[in-house]
Design a protein around this motif. Structure first.
Motif, mmCIF file in Angstrom:
data_model
loop_
_atom_site.group_PDB
_atom_site.id
_atom_site.type_symbol
_atom_site.label_atom_id
_atom_site.label_comp_id
_atom_site.label_asym_id
_atom_site.label_seq_id
_atom_site.Cartn_x
_atom_site.Cartn_y
_atom_site.Cartn_z
ATOM 1 N N PHE A 196 -1.771 -3.670 -10.301
ATOM 2 C CA PHE A 196 -1.729 -2.421 -9.861
ATOM 3 C C PHE A 196 -3.302 -1.848 -9.518
ATOM 4 C CE2 PHE A 196 2.177 -2.450 -12.264
ATOM 5 C CZ PHE A 196 3.003 -2.122 -11.427
ATOM 6 N N VAL A 197 -3.715 -1.304 -8.450
ATOM 7 C CA VAL A 197 -4.890 -0.722 -8.337
ATOM 8 C C VAL A 197 -4.634 0.513 -7.798
ATOM 9 C CG1 VAL A 197 -7.208 -0.922 -7.369
ATOM 10 C CG2 VAL A 197 -6.010 -3.022 -8.016
ATOM 11 N N VAL B 70 0.843 -1.219 0.094
ATOM 12 C CA VAL B 70 0.051 -0.119 0.068
ATOM 13 C C VAL B 70 1.000 1.287 0.039
ATOM 14 C CG1 VAL B 70 -1.599 1.368 1.410
ATOM 15 C CG2 VAL B 70 -1.844 -1.172 1.215
ATOM 16 N N ILE B 71 0.897 2.031 -1.024
ATOM 17 C CA ILE B 71 1.594 3.217 -1.512
ATOM 18 C C ILE B 71 0.674 4.336 -1.078
ATOM 19 C CG2 ILE B 71 3.122 4.538 -2.806
ATOM 20 C CD1 ILE B 71 3.690 1.918 -4.055
ATOM 21 N N GLY C 54 0.186 -2.381 -5.134
ATOM 22 C CA GLY C 54 0.821 -3.164 -6.281
ATOM 23 C C GLY C 54 1.425 -4.419 -5.909
ATOM 24 N N ARG C 55 1.423 -5.333 -6.491
ATOM 25 C CA ARG C 55 1.973 -6.628 -6.117
ATOM 26 C C ARG C 55 3.489 -6.447 -5.624
ATOM 27 N NH1 ARG C 55 3.116 -10.498 -9.494
ATOM 28 N NH2 ARG C 55 2.634 -9.509 -11.537
ATOM 29 N N VAL D 183 -1.507 -5.383 -15.378
ATOM 30 C CA VAL D 183 -2.921 -4.897 -15.467
ATOM 31 C C VAL D 183 -2.859 -3.724 -14.512
ATOM 32 C CG1 VAL D 183 -5.363 -5.212 -15.251
ATOM 33 C CG2 VAL D 183 -4.084 -6.957 -16.504
ATOM 34 N N CYS D 184 -3.328 -2.668 -14.727
ATOM 35 C CA CYS D 184 -3.438 -1.454 -13.816
ATOM 36 C C CYS D 184 -4.783 -1.041 -13.885
ATOM 37 C CB CYS D 184 -2.759 -0.377 -14.253
ATOM 38 S SG CYS D 184 -2.778 0.998 -12.871
ATOM 39 N N ILE D 185 -5.676 -1.121 -12.623
ATOM 40 C CA ILE D 185 -6.905 -0.707 -12.659
ATOM 41 C C ILE D 185 -7.195 0.687 -11.984
ATOM 42 C CG2 ILE D 185 -9.381 -1.425 -11.537
ATOM 43 C CD1 ILE D 185 -8.550 -4.123 -12.130
#
Length: 418
Positions: free
Chosen positions: A229-230, A94-95, A248-249, A207-209
């Protein structure tokens, strides 16, 4: 009073939001229907912000005095809360950023500077969609311009859904990143995540959401999504402005380079070179948005106590009712899905030949707050041949009575412009 199945106790909830009692324009009570732009803040969040500044204000991580240790505990505690809220495997994934736009720019820049196998360059493709917020278009355009990569996108059907009929031609073996919105900020469309991610995984693309319009309104489980990424933002989910999140993973965050350089994101620094701290601090250069993170943590507590499933059910009922009522208004055209199926609590529409800015102004005179314009999604307006729309967007404190007031207001608009 209209009764709908699945509604929350809005009478009790609305007491937590002081601004909803405000009166404007000679005593008209505010009808706030601009939640897709920003949500209102409950007392619990306002109190958390005040308490931080009044009792705990200090910079985080480096101080050994009491206030610094308290501020650090509150800041990192907010990270724990967000990680739990989105079901992240690790809090270190979590960033904190300043908003979803920065989160998406962070991903785009990481991939532009990365080594293989992640690097985006002239041999690769970037895939987005025609319904994206500008924050999920412009960073990828800039990356394509800098690297020579090819930018591709999915179109939109006449009823406001993604056209995936050519998915195998859009997402190919050359695709490095697919970035798309979970819920459209202009049309409310909920996109078929599984279909898109399955194809991306087949070709090895990341994949980025963009979950900015999802995180406030439904259960957001990053493990179930299976994206890489979300991104989402705090101010749309009862939190303060100035705070966003990128999940991000872990393995990607370890491998990819930082976006910003400065204090706290380093391990060692010499005049010749630097090494970087592990994630998440690697991506949080400088003094972070401490109070804002604390406020977001309080917002997560507030939403979690109500239950995201309960919020989603409430909004679905409100949206279903709003679609029905709006379609009763003569000359009104909903831009996007005309049913409540697979759509969020955002409705954009046109009203005959009346310009949306005129619609919004007349509604404002009646105390009704809506959004007008292209909503940072101008390609959608171009797709449907319209200059702009009026957008009404609902949240956990929205009521059927407010939908009725909106419909009455639109009738007043029609009469006003003859």
């Amino acid at each position: 009073m209209t009764q709908l199945p699945g509604l929350l106790d809005t009478e009790a909830i609305r007491k937590d939001f002081p601004i909803l009692d405000r009166q404007i324009h000679d005593g008209k009570k505010v009808v706030y229907l601009d939640n897709a732009a920003t949500s209102q803040k409950p007392r619990q969040v306002l109190d958390a912000l005040n308490a931080y500044y009044e009792r705990h204000n200090a910079n985080v991580h480096r101080g050994v005095h009491v206030l610094a240790e308290e501020a650090t505990a509150l800041y990192e505690g907010a990270r724990d809360k967000v990680a739990t809220f989105i079901n992240a495997p690790s809090r270190d994934e979590v960033i904190f950023t300043k908003n979803a736009s920065e989160s998406l720019n962070l991903v785009a820049n990481m991939l532009g500077w990365a080594d293989e196998p992640y690097r985006v360059d002239r041999e690769t493709e970037i895939v987005i969609t025609e319904m994206e917020h500008h924050s999920n278009i412009v960073p990828w355009q800039l990356l394509a311009q800098r690297t020579g990569a090819k930018l591709k996108w999915f179109g939109i059907t006449d009823d406001g859904r993604l056209d995936l009929s050519n998915i195998d031609e859009i997402i190919t073996e050359q695709t490095k990143i697919v970035s798309f919105t979970l819920v459209s900020n202009i049309m409310g469309t909920i996109n078929p995540v599984e279909t898109i991610i399955r194809r991306a995984q087949e070709v090895g693309a990341l994949v980025c959401i963009d979950a900015s319009q999802a995180a406030p309104h439904m259960v957001l489980d990053v493990q179930a999504l299976q994206a890489d990424f979300v991104a989402f933002t705090g101010h749309k989910m009862c939190g303060p402005t100035g705070i966003g999140v990128l999940w991000g993973r872990q393995e990607l965050l370890e491998d990819l380079p930082p976006f910003l350089g400065g204090g706290e994101m380093i391990e060692t620094v010499s005049m010749h070179s630097s090494t970087y701290a592990p994630a998440p601090h690697k991506f949080e250069a400088g003094t972070p948005p401490i109070a804002q993170a604390v406020g977001l943590g309080a917002a997560v507590d507030y939403l979690s106590a109500i239950g995201m499933d309960n919020i989603a059910a409430h909004e679905h009922a409100i949206t279903e009712y709003a679609v029905k009522r709006l379609l009763e208004v003569p000359d009104l055209r909903i831009i996007g899905p005309s049913t409540a199926e697979d759509r969020g609590a955002t409705l954009s529409f046109t009203l005959g030949d009346i310009h949306p800015h005129d619609v919004g102004q007349v509604l404002d005179e009646q105390g009704i707050a809506v959004r007008v314009g292209h909503h940072c999604a101008r390609p959608v307006c171009l797709r449907y041949g319209i200059p702009a729309t009026t957008r009404a967007s609902f949240y956990l404190y929205s009521t059927p009575a407010e939908v009725d007031v909106l419909v009455e207001g639109l009738e007043h608009v029609r009469n006003f412009f003859g």
